[in-house]
Design a protein around this motif. Structure first.
Motif, PDB file in Angstrom:
ATOM      1  N   LYS A 263      32.559  32.821  43.340  1.00 44.12           N
ATOM      2  CA  LYS A 263      33.511  32.683  44.448  1.00 44.12           C
ATOM      3  C   LYS A 263      34.935  32.631  43.930  1.00 44.12           C
ATOM      4  CE  LYS A 263      31.471  29.012  45.948  1.00 44.12           C
ATOM      5  NZ  LYS A 263      31.197  27.792  46.736  1.00 44.12           N
ATOM      6  N   GLY A 264      35.108  31.887  42.844  1.00 41.83           N
ATOM      7  CA  GLY A 264      36.464  31.781  42.299  1.00 41.83           C
ATOM      8  C   GLY A 264      36.988  33.114  41.829  1.00 41.83           C
ATOM      9  N   MET A 265      36.107  33.923  41.262  1.00 40.92           N
ATOM     10  CA  MET A 265      36.521  35.235  40.782  1.00 40.92           C
ATOM     11  C   MET A 265      36.981  36.108  41.927  1.00 40.92           C
ATOM     12  SD  MET A 265      36.583  36.674  37.769  1.00 40.92           S
ATOM     13  CE  MET A 265      35.262  35.845  36.890  1.00 40.92           C
ATOM     14  N   ALA A 266      36.222  36.041  43.008  1.00 47.96           N
ATOM     15  CA  ALA A 266      36.608  36.842  44.173  1.00 47.96           C
ATOM     16  C   ALA A 266      37.935  36.374  44.732  1.00 47.96           C
ATOM     17  CB  ALA A 266      35.517  36.761  45.239  1.00 47.96           C
ATOM     18  N   ALA A 267      38.141  35.069  44.677  1.00 42.57           N
ATOM     19  CA  ALA A 267      39.401  34.552  45.200  1.00 42.57           C
ATOM     20  C   ALA A 267      40.569  35.007  44.361  1.00 42.57           C
ATOM     21  CB  ALA A 267      39.344  33.021  45.248  1.00 42.57           C
ATOM     22  N   ARG A 268      40.341  35.122  43.053  1.00 37.86           N
ATOM     23  CA  ARG A 268      41.458  35.501  42.191  1.00 37.86           C
ATOM     24  C   ARG A 268      41.907  36.927  42.427  1.00 37.86           C
ATOM     25  NH1 ARG A 268      44.660  32.467  41.178  1.00 37.86           N
ATOM     26  NH2 ARG A 268      45.443  33.836  39.541  1.00 37.86           N
ATOM     27  N   LYS A 269      41.044  37.779  42.929  1.00 38.81           N
ATOM     28  CA  LYS A 269      41.418  39.167  43.156  1.00 38.81           C
ATOM     29  C   LYS A 269      42.247  39.331  44.415  1.00 38.81           C
ATOM     30  CE  LYS A 269      37.544  41.102  40.596  1.00 38.81           C
ATOM     31  NZ  LYS A 269      36.375  42.000  40.581  1.00 38.81           N
ATOM     32  N   GLY A 270      42.324  38.285  45.191  1.00 40.48           N
ATOM     33  CA  GLY A 270      43.190  38.330  46.340  1.00 40.48           C
ATOM     34  C   GLY A 270      44.530  37.728  46.007  1.00 40.48           C
ATOM     35  N   LYS A 271      45.130  37.090  46.981  1.00 44.05           N
ATOM     36  CA  LYS A 271      46.413  36.439  46.752  1.00 44.05           C
ATOM     37  C   LYS A 271      46.230  35.160  45.962  1.00 44.05           C
ATOM     38  CE  LYS A 271      50.556  35.170  49.306  1.00 44.05           C
ATOM     39  NZ  LYS A 271      51.175  35.073  50.637  1.00 44.05           N
TER      40      LYS A 271
ATOM     41  N   MET B 184      56.821  35.640  41.197  1.00 45.77           N
ATOM     42  CA  MET B 184      55.855  36.729  41.285  1.00 45.77           C
ATOM     43  C   MET B 184      54.434  36.198  41.136  1.00 45.77           C
ATOM     44  SD  MET B 184      57.917  39.441  38.876  1.00 45.77           S
ATOM     45  CE  MET B 184      56.532  40.534  38.777  1.00 45.77           C
ATOM     46  N   PHE B 185      54.256  35.259  40.242  1.00 40.40           N
ATOM     47  CA  PHE B 185      52.924  34.712  39.977  1.00 40.40           C
ATOM     48  C   PHE B 185      52.372  33.986  41.211  1.00 40.40           C
ATOM     49  CE2 PHE B 185      50.283  31.164  38.334  1.00 40.40           C
ATOM     50  CZ  PHE B 185      49.256  31.925  37.783  1.00 40.40           C
ATOM     51  N   ARG B 186      53.262  33.328  41.974  1.00 38.35           N
ATOM     52  CA  ARG B 186      52.802  32.548  43.119  1.00 38.35           C
ATOM     53  C   ARG B 186      52.570  33.390  44.365  1.00 38.35           C
ATOM     54  NH1 ARG B 186      56.499  28.843  40.890  1.00 38.35           N
ATOM     55  NH2 ARG B 186      58.170  29.665  42.167  1.00 38.35           N
TER      56      ARG B 186
ATOM     57  N   SER C 230      47.550  43.459  41.687  1.00 36.61           N
ATOM     58  CA  SER C 230      47.904  44.881  41.780  1.00 36.61           C
ATOM     59  C   SER C 230      49.403  45.061  41.944  1.00 36.61           C
ATOM     60  CB  SER C 230      47.165  45.522  42.948  1.00 36.61           C
ATOM     61  OG  SER C 230      47.478  44.853  44.169  1.00 36.61           O
ATOM     62  N   GLU C 231      50.036  44.173  42.725  1.00 34.10           N
ATOM     63  CA  GLU C 231      51.483  44.271  42.897  1.00 34.10           C
ATOM     64  C   GLU C 231      52.219  43.914  41.613  1.00 34.10           C
ATOM     65  OE1 GLU C 231      51.572  43.037  47.639  1.00 34.10           O
ATOM     66  OE2 GLU C 231      51.989  41.525  46.102  1.00 34.10           O
ATOM     67  N   ILE C 232      51.724  42.911  40.902  1.00 34.58           N
ATOM     68  CA  ILE C 232      52.351  42.545  39.629  1.00 34.58           C
ATOM     69  C   ILE C 232      52.237  43.700  38.629  1.00 34.58           C
ATOM     70  CG2 ILE C 232      52.160  41.019  37.642  1.00 34.58           C
ATOM     71  CD1 ILE C 232      51.388  38.776  39.514  1.00 34.58           C
ATOM     72  N   ILE C 233      51.072  44.309  38.545  1.00 33.85           N
ATOM     73  CA  ILE C 233      50.871  45.416  37.608  1.00 33.85           C
ATOM     74  C   ILE C 233      51.756  46.595  37.982  1.00 33.85           C
ATOM     75  CG2 ILE C 233      49.183  47.086  36.772  1.00 33.85           C
ATOM     76  CD1 ILE C 233      47.050  44.895  37.119  1.00 33.85           C
ATOM     77  N   ARG C 234      51.888  46.868  39.291  1.00 34.67           N
ATOM     78  CA  ARG C 234      52.767  47.959  39.715  1.00 34.67           C
ATOM     79  C   ARG C 234      54.213  47.667  39.342  1.00 34.67           C
ATOM     80  NH1 ARG C 234      51.977  47.515  44.734  1.00 34.67           N
ATOM     81  NH2 ARG C 234      49.985  48.660  44.714  1.00 34.67           N
TER      82      ARG C 234
ATOM     83  N   SER D  65      40.693  38.562  35.938  1.00 36.77           N
ATOM     84  CA  SER D  65      41.228  39.384  37.024  1.00 36.77           C
ATOM     85  C   SER D  65      42.413  40.218  36.544  1.00 36.77           C
ATOM     86  CB  SER D  65      41.642  38.490  38.193  1.00 36.77           C
ATOM     87  OG  SER D  65      42.199  39.254  39.235  1.00 36.77           O
ATOM     88  N   LEU D  66      43.302  39.608  35.762  1.00 37.67           N
ATOM     89  CA  LEU D  66      44.454  40.347  35.239  1.00 37.67           C
ATOM     90  C   LEU D  66      44.011  41.469  34.309  1.00 37.67           C
ATOM     91  CD1 LEU D  66      47.575  40.600  34.774  1.00 37.67           C
ATOM     92  CD2 LEU D  66      47.240  39.079  32.820  1.00 37.67           C
ATOM     93  N   LEU D  67      43.133  41.177  33.357  1.00 36.26           N
ATOM     94  CA  LEU D  67      42.698  42.189  32.391  1.00 36.26           C
ATOM     95  C   LEU D  67      41.934  43.312  33.074  1.00 36.26           C
ATOM     96  CD1 LEU D  67      41.569  39.952  29.390  1.00 36.26           C
ATOM     97  CD2 LEU D  67      43.734  41.143  29.688  1.00 36.26           C
ATOM     98  N   THR D  68      41.167  42.985  34.098  1.00 36.67           N
ATOM     99  CA  THR D  68      40.453  44.022  34.832  1.00 36.67           C
ATOM    100  C   THR D  68      41.425  44.958  35.534  1.00 36.67           C
ATOM    101  OG1 THR D  68      38.591  42.515  35.173  1.00 36.67           O
ATOM    102  CG2 THR D  68      38.709  44.456  36.587  1.00 36.67           C
ATOM    103  N   GLY D  69      42.472  44.390  36.130  1.00 35.53           N
ATOM    104  CA  GLY D  69      43.467  45.238  36.784  1.00 35.53           C
ATOM    105  C   GLY D  69      44.241  46.080  35.806  1.00 35.53           C
ATOM    106  N   LEU D  70      44.642  45.485  34.688  1.00 35.11           N
ATOM    107  CA  LEU D  70      45.388  46.246  33.683  1.00 35.11           C
ATOM    108  C   LEU D  70      44.540  47.351  33.068  1.00 35.11           C
ATOM    109  CD1 LEU D  70      47.322  43.410  31.789  1.00 35.11           C
ATOM    110  CD2 LEU D  70      48.298  45.134  33.309  1.00 35.11           C
ATOM    111  N   SER D  71      43.246  47.102  32.903  1.00 35.19           N
ATOM    112  CA  SER D  71      42.386  48.119  32.283  1.00 35.19           C
ATOM    113  C   SER D  71      42.213  49.341  33.166  1.00 35.19           C
ATOM    114  CB  SER D  71      41.013  47.513  31.970  1.00 35.19           C
ATOM    115  OG  SER D  71      40.314  47.195  33.168  1.00 35.19           O
ATOM    116  N   ASP D  72      42.565  49.231  34.407  1.00 35.58           N
ATOM    117  CA  ASP D  72      42.474  50.366  35.334  1.00 35.58           C
ATOM    118  C   ASP D  72      43.830  51.030  35.543  1.00 35.58           C
ATOM    119  OD1 ASP D  72      40.824  51.995  36.900  1.00 35.58           O
ATOM    120  OD2 ASP D  72      41.474  51.010  38.730  1.00 35.58           O
ATOM    121  N   SER D  73      44.816  50.660  34.748  1.00 37.00           N
ATOM    122  CA  SER D  73      46.167  51.198  34.921  1.00 37.00           C
ATOM    123  C   SER D  73      46.245  52.631  34.389  1.00 37.00           C
ATOM    124  CB  SER D  73      47.172  50.311  34.174  1.00 37.00           C
ATOM    125  OG  SER D  73      48.455  50.896  34.157  1.00 37.00           O
TER     126      SER D  73
END
Length: 1204
Positions: free
Chosen positions: A17-25, A111-113, A118-122, A178-186
């Motif tokens: 559940k926590g992982m899913a929450a991290r992928k959101g806001k 930005m972190f808050r 996805s917005e941070i990576i962009r 969550s961060l590394l997963t998003g960056l790995s798809d950049s």
């Protein structure tokens, strides 16, 4: 749960559940504090920066990059900061990953808050500095290699230190994954590569945690079972409840870890193992091999092995190599063999085919993997599979051959039956005897008999003890077979003799055979001792056995030829110290007998070579061997004389028997004359009579004529070896003339039919000619011993000797300018220009002039090569610490200045040559690393100070390009250095960044001078609006050059009206392409106020301009006179010019035909085009080409390619 790990491809697996929450806001935890607060007292971080000794604040990235602090302490400090305020600590960790990717941006607390991942990576992608394609993981140098190691260690230590509490808080790991997963798809390679590596190392660390949890679970389970089996009355309630609680907690933690690993595996690995970048794919395969080896219970199954099997078909050798190394770690453990049976049967054929991979490293590892497979099970590999590896022992690539040799040794020699136990260690009936026979059988079955040395070398590393069992080999050759034992056939004995000789050579020379390896390597002390011991054993053993072997196989050509090569590996002192003289006599008798019985050239030459080695005056056996040799030669010469008399005196045609006797005796004498000086037997007269008779009668057998000519050839060579050095000068001159006559110019004027007579000297001959010149020409007067009549002090004798040396130098220089020898051989000549200017300055100068006419670029490369040779000589004399004030360094710099002047004033003609000169110079300066270690200047950095002498010859756009090329060799730290040892780099960079105005004028100068030349060919009527320049005024080149300099405007100087009219052309006469020059012209700026100082400065500049104009005119007149003299290379010395401009005739008389040229520098853009260009941030080596036009470039363009 276990099902998640066993089904890595599952799409509907349940995640945390926590992982899913991290992928959101992002939602801050209950204990989160506001960003920006300090870390609190006692913690090694201040405002997100690491603090060491209270003196320096650095980010986490800087700490890891510097590597000054222990990783353990850095992680401990971060954990303390996380416990104090986890948001700020996590923000610092996020920025750490962002900065490790090479991004210059940073994630703020705001930005972190409020922003999603996805917005941070962009946002970070937009701020990514992509001027170059490099980022920390791809940068070269020892510092960045250490950074990669420190980066991986940091992640591993971070997880290990947090494994008991923090990683289970459903916040830290959720955020990072969550961060590394998003960056790995950049789409940005730097983000994707760095995050994938971090995620894979994070996964490896979690595997270690899961393994520890599994061990703790097993221990807790055993305790639980022990408590449960106790009688209820004796059961401790506290122990029972503690076991239950621990088991439940460990199970929850294990579920948490499995969910994390599933998230990384499915979110990163499954996508990135097939990434477009080979480095990323290699990282994934390398780490999955580690997981399967560490935690085989969870990962060593077909669900994960399939990824390795699929990737073995990858296009990049780097990825295939990682697959093989990962599998080697699994097959090495025999306990895991049963789990790999299905994988082996499925991918065995692919592994066998990879032994022939085009990448040598991949092929080597494939063979090693098959060796491990062979060790795990003999039944896996079929006979066809093994045979595909067997033949690789004959490969020319030694690592492949050695790996194949190890496979062969394991397959054929490592299995011992019960009947082989208890056999003797040495001798015919020993175990080695059977293995040596097996080696012989394999050698014969391979049908590559001439490669026995390759087979021995392949088996040497793993089977040297077997191959050095010469005692058993001798026993197999000399002893009679035992009852019931099958004797070796003649073919097998021949193969055994060859293998024995190859093993002796390998033991005594300690280097691979010809065709394998790059050359002899330096032996260690242990290897040298082993070499001496082996050589002693060979001498002691074969000094006794060799005469017996020669006696047994005296009539066998192949065996005798190989056996006669063994004595050259003997230590001849042992014949005396070991009291083996009688065996030496026996050997000499056997050699005599071999000479008497054989007429084969190969056998006779082997006998001659053996005598040559044994007749060494340094050893006490010399007299004994010399007497025997003389007796043998006396007998041969007497026999030849008698046969020759009978052969030539017969009135009728000689019969075949007489011809055969003469031929066989002459072949023996010729074979010995090749290695021995037989001058005292006066064989020339006999051979001359034989050849003369055959010439007159015409009925001499062809084989006798060939042998007589060969013997005469050796006679002449031995006499030439005794000729004094006085004849060498004449021989050199004759050789140079012959090379001139039979050069490619012999086909000129329609004489193509003479092409078979063209001779091109090879590199060896060119080197010998050059060495002769350096030894005989470039010497001091006091060292000259060739003056006439021995009158060394006579002035006339010295002049005559100098004249001879000049003739020698001129003869060699003719070979250079007629393109008979390579132009770069002139580097050793050109470097002597300053030192021997008075003696050979005119010859060297004219040679440089002619070479520029042949090839400007190659001439420039030769000039910089000569400077590099002088620089290396200075390093060898003065050491690594170069003092740029020494006379040697100043002399090299002065020579560079002289060379720079040879390129003349027109920079467009020599643009490509100057660019290549700078390119070679920069590469040389950074070629050798610093002798002071990391952080010190490169060994040849001072060469940039010499190279700066040529910077003025670069036009402005090329200066920028050369400066960009220079920066590719520089690190960030180099640009910050200001010590004295870095001054050459600083001065060279300044020389490339300055002088832009002068370069502008040089372009205009070139255009103006060309324009005046064209106008002189097509004269036009003079109008009142324009002045016509005098025709004899240097073709306007020098005048316009000076006038252009005066046209440059400064804030304190008024323009000169009469000079402006010379430079500024009528716009109507300019072509549309004149933007090439307009981009570099200075705008005119009028100043309303003229002070007395302004007027004085103007007058001073005009006076200096007139003086410079007079000097240029005088120099031009000198050069015109020099050209009209049309002097050759053999002319007498002239007085040196005081100011040696060294401008050649082609710089003035060269036509206006500009050919298209390609050099390694990009062309500049004009202003209009530059504004339209968009930089390619992802391709630093992009090709830039464009047309550069002006009034003289009539539909011609320069295309410049910048090659990395």
């Amino acid at each position: 749960s276990d099902t998640d790990l066993e089904d890595p491809d599952g799409k509907n697996a349940k995640t945390r559940k926590g992982m899913a929450a991290r992928k959101g806001k992002k939602v801050l935890g209950d204990k989160a504090k506001g960003g920006g607060a300090g870390w609190g007292p006692g913690v090694g971080w201040v405002n997100g920066h690491h603090q060491e000794n209270g003196m320096e604040n650095m980010t986490l990235f800087e700490v890891v990059k510097m590597g000054k602090s222990a990783t353990q302490s850095v992680v401990d400090d971060w954990i303390e900061a996380y416990k104090h305020d986890r948001d700020i600590a996590l923000l610092d960790l996020i920025n750490f990953f962002i900065q490790c990717s090479g991004c210059k941006g940073a994630v703020s607390g705001e930005m972190f808050r409020h922003m999603q991942n996805s917005e941070i990576i962009r946002k970070m992608t937009e701020e990514f500095d992509e001027d170059s394609g490099d980022y920390p993981l791809t940068l070269s140098g020892p510092q960045w290699k250490k950074f990669r190691i420190s980066f991986c260690d940091f992640i591993a230590v971070l997880v290990r230190q947090c494994q008991y509490s923090i990683i289970y808080d459903e916040y830290m790991m959720d955020t990072v994954i969550s961060l590394l997963t998003g960056l790995s798809d950049s789409q940005v390679r730097a983000f994707r590569h760095t995050s994938t590596l971090a995620a894979m190392k994070l996964m490896t660390a979690l595997v270690n945690v899961a393994l520890n949890l599994s061990i703790n679970m097993d221990n807790t389970q055993r305790q639980y079972e022990a408590e449960r089996n106790k009688v209820i009355a004796k059961r401790a309630n506290e122990g029972w409840s503690s076991c239950c609680k621990s088991e439940k907690e460990l199970q929850e933690n294990q579920d948490e870890i499995e969910n994390m690993m599933n998230a990384i595996f499915k979110g990163v690995f499954v996508h990135r193992y097939r990434d477009a970048i080979a480095e990323i794919r290699a990282v994934c395969i390398e780490e999955i091999g580690v997981w399967m080896k560490l935690y085989s219970d969870a990962f060593l199954n077909d669900s994960y092995l399939k990824y390795v099997g699929w990737t073995m078909h990858d296009k990049q050798g780097e990825v295939r190599l990682k697959c093989l190394t990962a599998l080697q770690g699994l097959y090495y453990n025999r306990e895991l063999g049963t789990r790999l049976e299905l994988f082996t049967s499925r991918f065995k054929d692919r592994i066998v085919s990879m032994t022939l991979d085009k990448e040598y490293d991949v092929a080597v590892q494939a063979i090693k993997l098959l060796t491990l497979v062979l060790q795990s099970s003999d039944e896996v590999l079929t006979a066809e599979d093994c045979e595909s590896v067997y033949h690789l022992v004959y490969s020319a690539h030694r690592p492949i051959a050695v790996s194949a040799g190890e496979f062969l040794f394991k397959k054929l020699f490592s299995h011992r039956g019960p009947e082989e136990e208890g056999l003797p260690r040495r001798g015919r009936q020993s175990l080695n005897g059977s293995l040596i026979k097996t080696t012989v059988f394999f050698f014969l079955e391979s049908e590559l008999h001439e490669h026995g040395a390759y087979l021995v070398d392949s088996l040497w590393d793993c089977g040297s003890e077997l191959l050095k069992d010469w005692e058993t080999m001798i026993s197999l050759l000399l002893d009679e077979p035992m009852p019931g034992e099958e004797a070796l056939t003649d073919r097998q004995e021949t193969a055994l003799v060859e293998i024995m000789l190859c093993a002796i050579r390998q033991a005594c020379e300690c280097h691979p055979p010809v065709g394998r390896g790059t050359g002899k390597r330096v032996l260690t002390a242990k290897e040298k001792k082993t070499q001496l011991d082996d050589r002693t054993r060979v001498t002691e053993m074969f000094a006794v056995a060799l005469p017996l072997l020669l006696a047994k196989y005296c009539v066998d050509i192949d065996k005798v030829t190989n056996l006669l090569q063994i004595p050259k590996y003997f230590d001849l002192d042992i014949y005396t110290t070991g009291r083996l003289e009688k065996h030496l006599d026996a050997l000499l008798r056997q050699i005599w007998e071999v000479v008497d019985k054989h007429t084969d050239t190969e056998v006779l030459e082997a006998c001659s070579t053996t005598y040559h080695y044994l007749c060494n005056e340094e050893f006490t056996i010399y007299n004994r061997v010399d007497i025997t040799r003389s007796q043998l030669l006396d007998e041969l010469v007497d026999k030849f004389s008698r046969l020759l008399e009978d052969f030539l005196q017969e009135g009728e045609e000689p019969d075949d028997d007489d011809a055969y006797q003469v031929l066989s005796t002459l072949k023996k004498i010729t074979a010995f004359h090749n290695a021995h000086d037989l001058s005292k037997w006066d064989l020339f007269t006999s051979n001359y009579r034989l050849l003369n008779t055959g010439l007159q009668n015409g009925d001499m057998p062809e084989q006798i004529v060939v042998q007589a000519m060969q013997c005469t050839h050796y006679i002449i060579l031995w006499h030439l070896a005794k000729v004094s050095d006085s004849a060498s000068t004449q021989a050199f001159t004759i050789l140079c003339d012959l090379l001139m006559i039979f050069s490619h110019q012999i086909m000129s004027s329609g004489r193509e039919q003479l092409e078979p007579l063209v001779y091109t000297p090879d590199s060896t001959l060119q080197a010998e000619l050059l060495n002769f010149i350096l030894d005989q020409v470039f010497i001091d007067q006091d060292d000259d011993n060739n003056s006439t009549d021995g009158q060394h002090d006579d002035e006339a004798g010295k002049i005559e000797a100098l004249h001879k040396r000049r003739n020698l130098l001129a003869a060699y220089c003719k070979l250079i300018i007629y393109n008979i020898v390579e132009i770069n051989t002139g580097a050793d000549i050109f470097k002597q220009y300053m030192r021997y200017y008075n003696d050979y300055g005119d010859i060297i100068k004219e040679t440089m002039s002619k070479t520029r006419q042949i090839d400007k670029t190659q001439c420039a490369k030769t000039l910089v090569l000569s400077l590099q040779k002088l620089f290396n000589e200075m390093l060898s004399e003065l050491g690594c610490n170069i003092d740029r004030s020494t006379s040697a360094f100043c002399g090299i710099k002065e020579l560079a200045r002289r060379f720079s002047l040879t390129f003349g004033l027109d920079q467009l003609k020599t643009r490509e040559a100057i660019a290549m000169l700078h390119k070679d110079g920069i590469e040389f300066a950074f070629k050798e690393p610093s002798p002071q270690g990391e952080g010190g200047p490169p060994l040849n950095l001072a060469f940039l100070d010499i190279l700066s002498e040529f910077s003025s010859k670069l036009i402005r756009q090329d200066k920028r390009t050369v400066h960009m090329y220079l920066e590719r060799f520089m690190t960030f730290q180099m640009a910050l250095q200001r010590e004295d040892c870095w001054l050459p780099l600083i001065s060279y960079r300044n020389s490339l960044q300055a002088g832009g105005d002068d370069d502008t004028m040089s372009v205009i100068s070139g255009i103006s001078s060309r324009g005046s030349t064209i106008r002189s060919k097509k004269p036009k009527p003079v109008t009142a609006a324009k002045r016509k320049l005098p025709e004899g005024d240097c073709s306007s080149t020098d005048a316009v050059w000076m006038n252009c300099e005066q046209n440059v405007q400064t804030p304190v100087m008024m323009p000169s009206p009469h000079l402006t009219s010379t430079v500024l052309r009528d716009p109507k006469k300019m072509r549309p392409e004149n933007s090439y020059t307009s981009a570099y012209t200075m705008p005119s700026e009028q100043h309303p106020h003229h002070t007395q100082v302004t007027w004085m400065l103007t007058q001073r500049q005009q006076a200096e301009a007139r003086q410079q104009q007079e000097r240029v005119n005088m120099q031009y007149a000198k050069m015109r006179n020099h050209i009209r003299r049309s002097s050759g290379l053999m002319e007498d010395d002239e007085q040196p010019i005081v100011e040696d401009v060294m401008m050649s005739s082609e710089d003035i008389n060269e036509g206006m035909d500009f050919d298209t040229m390609d050099i390694d520098l990009p062309a500049s853009k004009n202003r209009r085009e530059r504004t339209e260009l968009k930089p390619d941030y992802f391709d630093p080596s992009s090709i830039m080409d464009d047309s550069v036009g002006n009034s003289l470039f009539v539909k011609r363009r320069y295309f410049f390619l910048f090659k990395i």
